[in-house]
Motif scaffolding. Structure first.
Motif: not given
Length: 650
Positions: A390-396, A444-446
């Motif tokens: 996801i643009p802008g999403e920074k997962t651990s 995570p989501e897509s």
């Protein structure tokens, strides 16, 4: 799967050799201790949240002989009818002190009931309903807390519209010296303006060393540019004076604030404690299961790991000072908030006594820590997990995984888990699976496809929690295999991006894509971290004609199981099924399915009895002794069904 007879005998012998570990085992048999063991003084039986009673008049030999002693119809009914209100399931577990039961209704009313007859003694209505439908799940409530100092006996509870109220336990009248005429407005003092419709309480407070510790319920989806924070607060039991506030979203300069990037701590809401808490009165510590910040599926606006979201936090009851914490999901995007009160239990690991706290989870892990130090009893590993596109999403990059105990329900999606009842069903399930994005736990989501979350937002485990035996160190976990799919849709609140939309995963005419069991109970020995046994609860084949035609049975039902543990029995009440009605609140319609209380031998998992209910259980049963008879009481119904307490005895 069930253990064979030789394994059961071996494990039974091992259990007998374990010394008595919990606080109950060391109680002096004074009249006061005997009286306390005959009562049910806290929501889960005690502040340790064990859901355990030493009473054994009701046992495997006579469970099937239980008869209804009395039935109590909820006093909410006239108000609901007169004002055309829509309630949620009735999720309240009563307390019993001094031959009186104290219970809440879905409308945050409180009633005192004679323990022997079911006669109403008094009712207090805070008129929550006049402020409109409460936040999140609307009209729903789980119970009260009780406190006494000599003749000063009090009942305390939070309301759906955000007040803390203190009543005289004998009369049901507000205690005028507490707060403002018996009540405190919890929407005040949160550091930012809070709309009452966005803030409420549905679970009882916990009382430790004369401090009332309060959580709140806040919607996980941002309904405003600034959602209410999930601050947990401590109040003096006698005066109602606020003594401290713990910022679950840390303010500038506080520990954990640096885990909120770009100043997101100022506007992000939730990270609240909506479920029950536990307390160690000897240590003076309270244990908080802190939920996910909002939005619980989209974290672009809250970069960083986001302490203390999705965490177990230990505080000093007197000061609110953090003692230790552990985050079970970094930068949570799956609504994997800890759903139930942690269990405090004494165990013996490698020959050493440990004061433990066990936290059950939607992830289907049971996390076990030394409750004094916060050190994991068994090692915890940070393992790499899939990353977001996801643009802008920074997962651990990593998430924590306990090395013991093993997961108690299915985690993640692989093709090996797909149903194989018949070759045709297997092929069809694989075809349906291609409609989704899927992978291991913490996928995570897509934006391309809906993403399967296994476990789903209802767990794994849920708010019904775990029952723990303080005499053996064995915990019993109810769980479901009920995955949901997550889709990101544009938010209606300006500048908040997306929100997560959750729906159950598609089935094949009611047949799940997955192998059974779909609902189960697992016994876990916390002295070793081993699973003792697992048994399905309920049978989905009874509801789904296509499964029944295949001759299948004992598949388990994907329905929340509420637990009660006694000297010899594990008692489970499963909820019915639900259908969502239309409208903005999406109020469910509850359906009666195989309504009963089921008793299992707690040593083997063997089913030893059941009693019929008029409708499914909606909260944990409780038990007490009154005039030489042991009673078993359970809440049923709510929503579109009659809300009643059913009391059984021999």
């Amino acid at each position: 799967m069930q253990l064979n007879r030789r394994e059961v005998l071996r494990l039974g012998a091992a259990t007998a050799a374990i010394p008595l570990l919990g606080d109950l085992a060391t109680l002096a048999q004074t009249p006061a201790a005997a009286r306390a063991s005959a009562e049910w003084r806290q929501y889960a039986g005690d502040n340790a949240s064990t859901k355990y009673s030493r009473l054994d008049q009701i046992n495997a030999e006579n469970f099937n002989k239980l008869k209804v002693a009395w039935t109590w119809r909820s006093v909410e009914e006239p108000v609901v009818t007169a004002h055309q209100l829509r309630t949620w399931a009735w999720e309240s577990t009563p307390l019993m002190i001094g031959d009186v039961l104290y219970v809440t209704t879905s409308l945050s009313q409180v009633a005192a009931i004679d323990a022997g007859t079911g006669r109403t003694l008094w009712v207090y209505d805070p008129e929550t309903w006049k402020n409109g439908t409460p936040s999140n799940n609307g009209f729903v409530h789980r119970g009260v807390a009780y406190w006494a100092d000599g003749e000063d006996q009090r009942v305390l509870f939070g309301t759906g519209d955000g007040y803390l109220i203190c009543l005289n336990a004998k009369t049901g009248k507000p205690v005028e010296s507490f707060g403002n005429g018996g009540r405190i407005d919890l929407t005040q003092g949160l550091g930012r303006p809070v709309e009452r419709k966005l803030y409420g309480v549905s679970s009882p407070p916990v009382i430790c060393r004369d401090i009332v510790v309060m959580g709140s319920k806040v919607n996980d989806i941002p309904l405003a540019a600034e959602m209410p924070p999930g601050d947990v607060r401590g109040f003096d039991i006698r005066t109602g004076k606020q003594l401290w506030s713990f910022h679950t979203i840390p303010h500038e300069g506080e520990f954990g604030n640096d885990s909120w990037k770009r100043g997101s701590w100022k506007t992000t809401g939730a990270a609240n404690v909506w479920t029950m808490m536990s307390a160690d009165d000897e240590l003076g510590y309270v244990y908080l299961p802190v939920s996910t910040p909002s939005d619980d599926h989209y974290g672009v606006n809250r970069p960083g790991n986001g302490l203390f979201g999705d965490s177990l936090v230990c505080l000093e009851a007197k000061t609110g000072k953090r003692v230790w914490h552990f985050q079970i999901a970094h930068h949570g995007l799956w609504d994997y908030d800890p759903p139930a009160a942690p269990n405090l239990i004494g165990i013996r690991v490698n020959g050493q006594s440990v004061k433990a706290v066990a936290l059950t989870s939607k992830e289907a892990f049971l996390y076990v820590f030394d409750r004094v130090t916060g050190k994991p009893v068994w090692s915890m590993e940070e393992r790499p997990v899939p990353q977001s596109s996801i643009p802008g999403e920074k997962t651990s990059a990593t998430q924590p995984f306990p090395t013991r105990p093993a997961a108690f329900d299915r985690q993640g999606v692989t093709q090996d888990a797909i149903t194989d009842f018949t070759p045709e069903l297997h092929a069809k399930a694989l075809a349906v699976l291609q409609k989704y994005n899927y992978g291991p736990l913490f996928t995570p989501e897509s934006l391309e496809k809906p993403t399967i979350e296994m476990p789903g937002i209802a767990g794994g485990a849920s708010w019904s929690g775990t029952a723990c035996d303080p005499e053996t160190g064995i915990c019993y976990v109810s769980s479901v295999t009920l995955p949901y799919s997550a889709t990101l849709v544009p938010s209606s609140v300006p500048n908040t991006g997306y929100i997560g939309k959750m729906v159950p995963v598609e089935t094949m005419n009611g047949i799940p894509l997955w192998k059974p069991p779909y609902g189960r109970v697992t016994a876990i020995d916390l002295n070793t971290g081993d699973h003792r046994w697992m048994t399905p609860v309920g049978d989905l084949a009874e509801e789904i004609p296509a499964l029944k035609q295949l001759g299948l049975k004992n598949l388990g039902r994907p329905a929340r199981g509420h637990l009660l543990l006694t000297k010899s029995l594990l008692i489970v009440g499963q909820e019915g099924s639900t259908q969502r009605e239309g409208g903005p609140e999406q109020v469910p319609k509850f359906q009666v399915v195989s309504p009963n209380l089921i008793a299992f031998d707690k040593g083997t998992g063997k089913r030893v009895g059941e009693v019929a209910l008029p409708r499914n259980a909606t909260a944990a049963a409780m038990t007490y002794m009154h005039q030489g008879k042991q009673y078993l009481v359970v809440a049923t119904g709510g929503g579109n069904l009659p809300a009643e307490l059913i009391a059984f005895t021999l």
